[in-house]
Write a protein that holds these residues in place. Structure first.
Motif, PDB file in Angstrom:
ATOM      1  N   ARG A 271      -0.522   2.611  -2.826  1.00 33.58           N
ATOM      2  CA  ARG A 271      -0.557   2.052  -1.468  1.00 33.58           C
ATOM      3  C   ARG A 271      -0.586   3.166  -0.428  1.00 33.58           C
ATOM      4  O   ARG A 271      -1.278   3.065   0.591  1.00 33.58           O
ATOM      5  CB  ARG A 271       0.650   1.136  -1.229  1.00 33.58           C
ATOM      6  N   MET A 272       0.159   4.242  -0.674  1.00 31.34           N
ATOM      7  CA  MET A 272       0.126   5.386   0.238  1.00 31.34           C
ATOM      8  C   MET A 272      -1.259   6.021   0.271  1.00 31.34           C
ATOM      9  O   MET A 272      -1.779   6.361   1.339  1.00 31.34           O
ATOM     10  CB  MET A 272       1.157   6.430  -0.181  1.00 31.34           C
ATOM     11  N   LEU A 273      -1.866   6.174  -0.900  1.00 28.18           N
ATOM     12  CA  LEU A 273      -3.199   6.771  -0.957  1.00 28.18           C
ATOM     13  C   LEU A 273      -4.205   5.911  -0.199  1.00 28.18           C
ATOM     14  O   LEU A 273      -5.044   6.427   0.547  1.00 28.18           O
ATOM     15  CB  LEU A 273      -3.633   6.947  -2.413  1.00 28.18           C
ATOM     16  N   ALA A 274      -4.122   4.596  -0.359  1.00 25.59           N
ATOM     17  CA  ALA A 274      -5.045   3.703   0.337  1.00 25.59           C
ATOM     18  C   ALA A 274      -4.859   3.802   1.847  1.00 25.59           C
ATOM     19  O   ALA A 274      -5.838   3.836   2.608  1.00 25.59           O
ATOM     20  CB  ALA A 274      -4.829   2.264  -0.133  1.00 25.59           C
ATOM     21  N   ALA A 275      -3.603   3.860   2.305  1.00 25.24           N
ATOM     22  CA  ALA A 275      -3.340   3.976   3.739  1.00 25.24           C
ATOM     23  C   ALA A 275      -3.843   5.317   4.270  1.00 25.24           C
ATOM     24  O   ALA A 275      -4.422   5.386   5.368  1.00 25.24           O
ATOM     25  CB  ALA A 275      -1.839   3.832   4.002  1.00 25.24           C
ATOM     26  N   TYR A 276      -3.629   6.379   3.517  1.00 22.52           N
ATOM     27  CA  TYR A 276      -4.086   7.719   3.904  1.00 22.52           C
ATOM     28  C   TYR A 276      -5.604   7.751   4.068  1.00 22.52           C
ATOM     29  O   TYR A 276      -6.133   8.259   5.064  1.00 22.52           O
ATOM     30  CB  TYR A 276      -3.624   8.695   2.827  1.00 22.52           C
TER      31      TYR A 276
END
Length: 288
Positions: A207-212
């Motif tokens: 989820r962090m990677l997608a937001a980044y």
């Protein structure tokens, strides 16, 4: 380095134990500062002023015969290491810390500090955030305040005030849901904010990677463009950079969190007169 991987459950107790030992051996060398605050509408920014001893140049490693610059993360001091963080990182104390219990999350194999963040980076970061509900950040390149070329994320305990992970948290709007970004009207510099959804849900690193990636795309960042990234369990804030300093004050990601470091009382006076938000606007650019 420790053979056993560092778990979320052990991170905080390990941080305290390694800190005690590193202070006893002299491996950890905190930088003395005087903590002050500057009022900002809705919150107060922290400004730390270096002590006179900290202003003196520290002893540097003897130059080697190699043309490569010294890399303290290639073989980190054992007394500073908390342990390995799967899949590809090691966690250690920041040797010259200003904030207490300042952790570094360093790639075991060399990667440049301006490289794109990966799922491995965010998986390791999510492990550490599970163990310490604080503020993580990344300085992408020298213009963004990075002082080392070897890729490393950083994590500090909540900066406050009260229960806030950072002073800037008081200025953020209602968080958007995953897959959406928003700008905070109270922040007069280029940035975007993403919500990360409930922390307890599986796949925090993904989820962090997608937001980044969403933030980078929305801001139109080139692959090697300098930026600062702030991350908590709940939100992610990305700030593109156009210069490293203003008024002689170097700004890294902690500045956008609401925590600045200045070298002299005169610099503090200049920041207070200008206003911290204007200082940040000068190094980041104007909001679109």
């Amino acid at each position: 380095m420790n053979a056993a991987p560092l778990t979320s459950a052990a991170l905080w107790s390990r941080t305290l134990a390694v800190t005690r030992h590193a202070l006893e051996t002299g491996a950890l060398q905190p930088i003395a500062t005087e903590a002050r605050t500057v009022p900002v509408v809705g919150t107060a920014f922290q400004v730390r002023v270096l002590g006179k001893v900290a202003l003196k140049e520290r002893r540097r490693p003897a130059p080697s015969s190699s043309s490569e610059p010294f890399n303290p993360f290639a073989n980190p001091e054992p007394d500073l290491v908390l342990g390995d963080v799967p899949p590809a990182h090691v966690c250690l104390l920041n040797k010259f810390n200003v904030v207490e219990h300042h952790l570094l999350l360093v790639t075991r194999a060399f990667e440049p500090q301006d490289a794109l963040l990966t799922l491995a980076d965010f998986d390791a970061l999510s492990t550490c955030l599970e163990g310490l509900d604080g503020l993580a950040f990344y300085n992408a390149g020298e213009t963004a305040g990075a002082s080392q070329r070897h890729k490393h994320l950083q994590l500090v305990p909540p900066l406050g005030p009260e229960r806030l992970r950072a002073p800037v948290e008081a200025l953020l709007p209602l968080l958007p849901g995953p897959g959406h970004v928003v700008a905070a009207e109270s922040l007069p510099f280029a940035h975007l904010l993403a919500g990360l959804g409930p922390w307890g849900a599986p796949g925090a690193g993904a989820r962090m990677l997608a937001a980044y990636r969403l933030l980078r795309e929305a801001l139109g960042l080139a692959e090697r463009a300098p930026y600062n990234l702030l991350v908590t369990r709940d939100w992610m804030l990305l700030v593109p950079r156009r210069r490293a300093e203003h008024l002689g004050v170097n700004v890294n990601a902690l500045g956008f969190a609401g925590s600045l470091l200045v070298r002299t009382p005169e610099q503090f006076d200049a920041v207070a007169a200008l206003g911290p938000l204007e200082l940040l606007r000068q190094v980041a650019g104007v909001s679109p």
